[in-house]
Design a protein around this motif. Structure first.
Motif, PDB file in Angstrom:
ATOM      1  N   SER A   1       6.687   2.142  -5.604  1.00 56.02           N
ATOM      2  CA  SER A   1       7.109   1.988  -3.560  1.00 56.02           C
ATOM      3  C   SER A   1       7.587   3.286  -2.882  1.00 56.02           C
ATOM      4  CB  SER A   1       7.228   0.953  -3.587  1.00 56.02           C
ATOM      5  OG  SER A   1       8.259   0.379  -3.744  1.00 56.02           O
ATOM      6  N   ASP A   2       8.203   2.818  -1.698  1.00 50.36           N
ATOM      7  CA  ASP A   2       9.385   3.972  -1.800  1.00 50.36           C
ATOM      8  C   ASP A   2      10.978   1.959  -1.012  1.00 50.36           C
ATOM      9  OD1 ASP A   2       8.463   6.282  -0.695  1.00 50.36           O
ATOM     10  OD2 ASP A   2       7.016   5.343   0.247  1.00 50.36           O
ATOM     11  N   PHE A   3      10.537   1.307  -1.827  1.00 55.37           N
ATOM     12  CA  PHE A   3      11.442   0.633  -1.718  1.00 55.37           C
ATOM     13  C   PHE A   3      12.269   0.374  -3.181  1.00 55.37           C
ATOM     14  CE2 PHE A   3       8.642  -1.444   1.313  1.00 55.37           C
ATOM     15  CZ  PHE A   3       9.454  -1.438   2.188  1.00 55.37           C
TER      16      PHE A   3
ATOM     17  N   THR B   1       0.727  -1.614   0.043  1.00 51.82           N
ATOM     18  CA  THR B   1      -0.150  -0.064  -0.300  1.00 51.82           C
ATOM     19  C   THR B   1       1.236   1.611   0.251  1.00 51.82           C
ATOM     20  OG1 THR B   1      -1.595  -0.858   0.860  1.00 51.82           O
ATOM     21  CG2 THR B   1      -1.938   0.952   1.486  1.00 51.82           C
ATOM     22  N   LEU B   2       0.780   2.508  -1.233  1.00 52.30           N
ATOM     23  CA  LEU B   2       1.268   3.336  -1.372  1.00 52.30           C
ATOM     24  C   LEU B   2       0.420   4.799  -0.356  1.00 52.30           C
ATOM     25  CD1 LEU B   2       2.058   1.066  -3.305  1.00 52.30           C
ATOM     26  CD2 LEU B   2       3.573   3.067  -4.669  1.00 52.30           C
ATOM     27  N   THR B   3       1.116   5.370   0.153  1.00 61.30           N
ATOM     28  CA  THR B   3       0.290   6.133   0.305  1.00 61.30           C
ATOM     29  C   THR B   3       1.345   7.872   0.412  1.00 61.30           C
ATOM     30  OG1 THR B   3      -0.703   5.149   2.205  1.00 61.30           O
ATOM     31  CG2 THR B   3      -0.882   7.005   2.440  1.00 61.30           C
ATOM     32  N   ASN B   4       0.491   8.463  -0.279  1.00 61.56           N
ATOM     33  CA  ASN B   4       1.376   9.967  -0.433  1.00 61.56           C
ATOM     34  C   ASN B   4       0.893  10.818   0.592  1.00 61.56           C
ATOM     35  OD1 ASN B   4      -1.166  11.306  -0.948  1.00 61.56           O
ATOM     36  ND2 ASN B   4      -1.064  11.194  -2.714  1.00 61.56           N
TER      37      ASN B   4
ATOM     38  N   ASN C   1       4.823  -7.575   8.673  1.00 62.96           N
ATOM     39  CA  ASN C   1       4.038  -5.787   8.349  1.00 62.96           C
ATOM     40  C   ASN C   1       5.277  -5.480   8.484  1.00 62.96           C
ATOM     41  OD1 ASN C   1       2.698  -3.910   8.181  1.00 62.96           O
ATOM     42  ND2 ASN C   1       1.206  -4.790   9.251  1.00 62.96           N
ATOM     43  N   SER C   2       5.166  -4.682   7.364  1.00 61.79           N
ATOM     44  CA  SER C   2       6.550  -3.557   7.426  1.00 61.79           C
ATOM     45  C   SER C   2       6.341  -2.475   6.920  1.00 61.79           C
ATOM     46  CB  SER C   2       8.158  -4.447   7.200  1.00 61.79           C
ATOM     47  OG  SER C   2       7.799  -4.805   6.143  1.00 61.79           O
ATOM     48  N   GLU C   3       7.097  -1.205   7.189  1.00 61.07           N
ATOM     49  CA  GLU C   3       6.178  -0.501   6.571  1.00 61.07           C
ATOM     50  C   GLU C   3       7.801   0.570   5.958  1.00 61.07           C
ATOM     51  OE1 GLU C   3       3.418   2.603   7.973  1.00 61.07           O
ATOM     52  OE2 GLU C   3       5.043   3.486   8.951  1.00 61.07           O
ATOM     53  N   MET C   4       8.228   1.466   5.167  1.00 55.89           N
ATOM     54  CA  MET C   4       9.136   2.581   4.393  1.00 55.89           C
ATOM     55  C   MET C   4       8.228   3.882   4.518  1.00 55.89           C
ATOM     56  SD  MET C   4      12.044   2.210   4.078  1.00 55.89           S
ATOM     57  CE  MET C   4      12.980   1.117   2.916  1.00 55.89           C
ATOM     58  N   LYS C   5       9.012   4.602   5.413  1.00 61.00           N
ATOM     59  CA  LYS C   5       8.526   5.851   5.883  1.00 61.00           C
ATOM     60  C   LYS C   5       9.902   6.975   4.893  1.00 61.00           C
ATOM     61  CE  LYS C   5       6.522   9.591   8.490  1.00 61.00           C
ATOM     62  NZ  LYS C   5       5.925   9.666   7.382  1.00 61.00           N
ATOM     63  N   ASN C   6       9.585   7.514   4.087  1.00 55.42           N
ATOM     64  CA  ASN C   6      10.823   8.535   3.083  1.00 55.42           C
ATOM     65  C   ASN C   6      10.407   9.663   4.149  1.00 55.42           C
ATOM     66  OD1 ASN C   6      11.208  10.712   1.511  1.00 55.42           O
ATOM     67  ND2 ASN C   6      11.762   9.268   0.071  1.00 55.42           N
ATOM     68  N   VAL C   7      10.957  10.327   4.974  1.00 54.24           N
ATOM     69  CA  VAL C   7      10.954  10.996   5.537  1.00 54.24           C
ATOM     70  C   VAL C   7      10.709  12.677   5.001  1.00 54.24           C
ATOM     71  CG1 VAL C   7      11.701   9.911   7.808  1.00 54.24           C
ATOM     72  CG2 VAL C   7      13.821  11.571   6.777  1.00 54.24           C
ATOM     73  N   GLN C   8      12.036  12.077   4.137  1.00 55.34           N
ATOM     74  CA  GLN C   8      11.844  14.004   3.326  1.00 55.34           C
ATOM     75  C   GLN C   8      10.422  13.972   2.836  1.00 55.34           C
ATOM     76  OE1 GLN C   8      15.380  13.595   1.599  1.00 55.34           O
ATOM     77  NE2 GLN C   8      17.148  13.263   2.731  1.00 55.34           N
ATOM     78  N   LYS C   9      10.243  13.229   1.541  1.00 54.68           N
ATOM     79  CA  LYS C   9       8.426  13.366   0.365  1.00 54.68           C
ATOM     80  C   LYS C   9       7.226  13.062   1.763  1.00 54.68           C
ATOM     81  CE  LYS C   9      11.538  13.129  -3.549  1.00 54.68           C
ATOM     82  NZ  LYS C   9      11.330  12.016  -4.741  1.00 54.68           N
ATOM     83  N   ASP C  10       7.581  12.538   2.937  1.00 48.97           N
ATOM     84  CA  ASP C  10       6.110  12.818   3.564  1.00 48.97           C
ATOM     85  C   ASP C  10       6.177  11.150   3.252  1.00 48.97           C
ATOM     86  OD1 ASP C  10       5.007  12.439   6.056  1.00 48.97           O
ATOM     87  OD2 ASP C  10       3.506  13.902   5.410  1.00 48.97           O
ATOM     88  N   HIS C  11       6.272   9.869   2.326  1.00 52.01           N
ATOM     89  CA  HIS C  11       5.309   9.523   1.869  1.00 52.01           C
ATOM     90  C   HIS C  11       5.456   8.012   2.538  1.00 52.01           C
ATOM     91  CE1 HIS C  11       7.754   9.074  -1.422  1.00 52.01           C
ATOM     92  NE2 HIS C  11       7.394   9.862  -1.754  1.00 52.01           N
ATOM     93  N   THR C  12       4.743   7.229   2.327  1.00 46.79           N
ATOM     94  CA  THR C  12       5.247   5.499   2.742  1.00 46.79           C
ATOM     95  C   THR C  12       4.531   4.398   2.228  1.00 46.79           C
ATOM     96  OG1 THR C  12       3.302   5.802   4.252  1.00 46.79           O
ATOM     97  CG2 THR C  12       4.404   6.000   5.225  1.00 46.79           C
TER      98      THR C  12
END
Lengths: 257, 413
Positions: free
Chosen positions: A128-130, A49-52, A218-229
């Motif tokens: 995705s963020d991966f 699940t890609l969340t902007n 269950n894992s989550e990757m968060k891009n902290v610079q662009k604020d999407h996960t």
């Protein structure tokens, strides 16, 4: 007396275990994490699940199969959704040696299986963020590993290891990984960009023991610079079911699951 | 018109009924496609498309039906069953029976060993590559040996290339030295055992290289133009007064192969084929029907690479006629190149692409920039252009009056 003896033995085991771990170097810790038992084969359904930053979500579903052939690990993915990528498949052969991975993609609209370069590991997987590199098996000797400290995160005792790539052109200046001491699961990982600013944080939300093997479900990757996960949830996980070697072939890529 | 409406209603009802009753997977897309000629301002294309895929896959059997409907302008409906086939899966082999599209070779956008499904050139090379091929009714057997596959194809009914009709902007009026009369009576091939097309291929993917070797006993998709000349001898000197042209397909034997491999992060691809016994047009006065039979080779080398996140691909293609003579109307060599650059942005929602065919013999080109934005996973809008460069001699330059910009809006389901 018997109870006392038991307690002493138990204490010794704990101390021995602790001292054994305490002597580990950063490289040895990462090696144990990389070589953690994952079974001979694995089947699962991956929901990504890609969340902007506006909270809008896009969902991708992928059926995946992996099998360890000793000196090569083969994996195959069948894309189930969204509609425009349905029936696309992706196969990867990853080698223990220095050889680059072999990768192919089957595009149903073109009815063609294409060999693709495994050199583009910094590309993001399906938006995705991966990156492909984040998802693949990184080689131990690709980085220099240093044990920074030991600390407790969410009640879990962890080694904190910094890894710096031996390749100057690598997309991350460094990564810092929190590795659980008793299971050698990478519990959290920080990725730093070329300017050494924090770029992404990978967090493990859930892991389960199945057939004696720890599986991150269950894992989550968060891009902290662009604020999407991007969250990755594994379901229908099956381990050591004897997935056929013929599953990892062009025949299956074109035919589907 | 009433028939078309009935077909649509039946398909619509059929789709929902089958999907519910048999758990048949239904997918497809709806698309609107409008293009404007930049010189005249005329709409060069107004096309609405419905593409439906009915699929059911089991352990041992599967089927697929892919009806496709194109509506041109406001009322011209074209129905096409692009594919309809059944699959049977066995231990070491698979069998596919029915109308199917078959794609061979490693080249992109050029057709060297990829000659089984003929092309639909009614809109030149502009349709997407998945829509430019015509399905063929065939039996296809794939026998698996290790990482290799032996593929055998039998096609009982020959299907030629689809050409643009005379009202199309893609139709090029041939230039004849005298009034021409066409006799189309020999232009079709009757389906029979004797006229069957046969193809065989061995392919393998390995850790070092992917390759295939193929052979085919087929019909030339392009008919040879048998020309009989009429002369007026009344003045004492022969004066050409007319041409009787009989288009006729001839047998063609083909052998070839292709490969792709990775070298230091680059994908190197190649494909070549030898065509035996093709008829070419000639101006040799001694030639029968203004034709001469020659062999030729066609090959391509390509490289896929990536720079700074931009995926690029280049190909060089050469067609070379063996034992050439100067009477032949076609050039001895035809050199073409292709170039592709693609960049994905905004988490793969914005796609920039540039694809070009470049004619190196006639110095012409077709340049195709496009930009696609995915509003969500099912809905996208595409803006693009088809720019033809060169003069009328070249295969792309001959369409220099057809340069257009276009938009496509597509909904996938």
């Amino acid at each position: 007396m018997k109870t006392l003896k038991t307690l002493i033995v138990a204490a010794l085991i704990v101390v021995a275990g602790f001292s054994a771990n305490a002597q580990l170097t950063g490289t040895e810790i990462v090696e144990k994490a990389y070589n953690r038992e994952t079974g001979d084969d694995q089947t699962s359904l991956l929901t990504m699940t890609l969340t902007n930053k506006q909270g809008k979500q896009r969902v991708r579903k992928i059926s995946q199969f992996t099998k360890d052939f000793g000196d090569v690990e083969k994996s195959i993915m069948f894309f189930q959704s969204p509609a425009d990528v349905k029936n696309t498949s992706f196969m990867s052969w990853s080698y223990d040696s220095d050889k680059n991975d072999d990768q192919w993609i089957y595009l149903p609209a073109l009815k063609k299986t294409k060999r693709i370069s495994s050199d583009s590991k910094s590309d993001y997987f399906m938006g995705s963020d991966f990156t492909y590199d984040d998802l693949g098996d990184r080689k131990l000797e690709a980085d220099t590993h240093k044990l920074l400290r030991e600390e407790t995160v969410d009640g879990k005792d962890c080694f904190v290891v910094e890894s710096v790539s031996n390749d100057e052109d690598y997309m991350y200046s460094k990564t810092i990984t929190w590795i659980i001491k008793d299971s050698f699961i990478g519990y959290q990982k920080e990725f730093y960009d070329e300017d050494e600013d924090l770029l992404k944080v990978l967090s493990i939300k859930k892991y389960e023991e199945m057939s004696g093997i720890f599986v991150i479900t269950n894992s989550e990757m968060k891009n902290v610079q662009k604020d999407h996960t991007t969250s990755m949830v594994l379901s229908d996980v099956e381990i050591n079911t004897g997935v056929s070697a013929s599953k990892f072939s062009e025949r299956m890529m074109t035919r589907g699951m | 018109m009433k028939t078309r409406v009935i077909i649509l209603m039946i398909l619509g009802g059929f789709a929902s009924h089958i999907s519910m009753a048999q758990e048949v997977d239904v997918s497809g897309f709806v698309r609107t496609y409008e293009g404007v000629n930049i010189e005249t301002g005329d709409f060069s294309i107004i096309q609405q498309t419905l593409n439906l895929n009915f699929e059911k896959r089991g352990e041992k059997v599967a089927f697929k039906a892919n009806p496709m409907m194109y509506m041109y302008n406001s009322d011209s409906l074209s129905f096409n069953m692009r594919e309809i086939y059944m699959d049977m899966y066995f231990e070491n082999f698979d069998l596919r029976l029915g109308k199917q599209q078959i794609v061979w070779g490693k080249a992109d956008g050029v057709f060297i060993t990829d000659i089984i499904s003929p092309l639909n050139l009614s809109e030149f090379l502009l349709p997407d590559f998945d829509e430019i091929r015509t399905g063929v009714i065939a039996a296809k057997l794939d026998y698996y040996v290790g990482n290799g596959t032996i593929e055998a194809i039998v096609i009982p009914q020959f299907t030629p290339i689809t050409r643009p009709d005379e009202n199309s902007i893609w139709y090029i009026q041939p230039d004849f030295p005298a009034p021409a009369t066409f006799d189309w009576s020999k232009s079709t091939i009757n389906p029979s055992l004797e006229n069957t097309e046969i193809f065989l291929k061995y392919s393998a993917i390995t850790s070092k290289i992917d390759f295939d070797l193929m052979g085919g006993y087929t019909w030339d998709d392009n008919p040879a133009m048998h020309v009989e000349k009429e002369f007026d001898m009344s003045s004492g000197n022969p004066v050409l007064t007319g041409l009787n042209i009989t288009p006729q397909h001839h047998r063609l034997t083909i052998a070839g192969g292709s490969f792709s491999t990775e070298i230091k992060g680059l994908i190197l691809r190649g494909e070549a084929a030898y065509y035996d016994g093709k008829y070419f047009q000639t101006e040799d006065p001694m030639a029968v029907d203004a034709l001469i039979q020659k062999n030729y080779i066609n090959y391509v080398f390509g490289l896929d690479f990536s720079i700074g996140g931009v995926k690029m691909s280049g190909q060089f293609i050469q067609k070379y006629i063996l034992d050439y003579n100067d009477f032949m109307t076609e050039n001895e060599t035809l050199n073409t190149a292709t170039f592709l650059a693609r960049y994905d942005m905004l988490r793969e929602t914005l796609h920039l692409e540039l694809f070009s065919y470049i004619g190196l013999t006639d110095y012409d080109a077709l340049i195709r920039p496009k930009i696609t934005y995915d509003f969500d996973d099912s809905f996208s809008i595409l803006l693009g252009g088809n720019v033809f460069v060169g003069d009328e001699v070249g295969q792309f330059g001959q369409y220099s009056d057809n340069t257009m910009i276009y938009a496509k809006v597509k909904y996938n389901f």
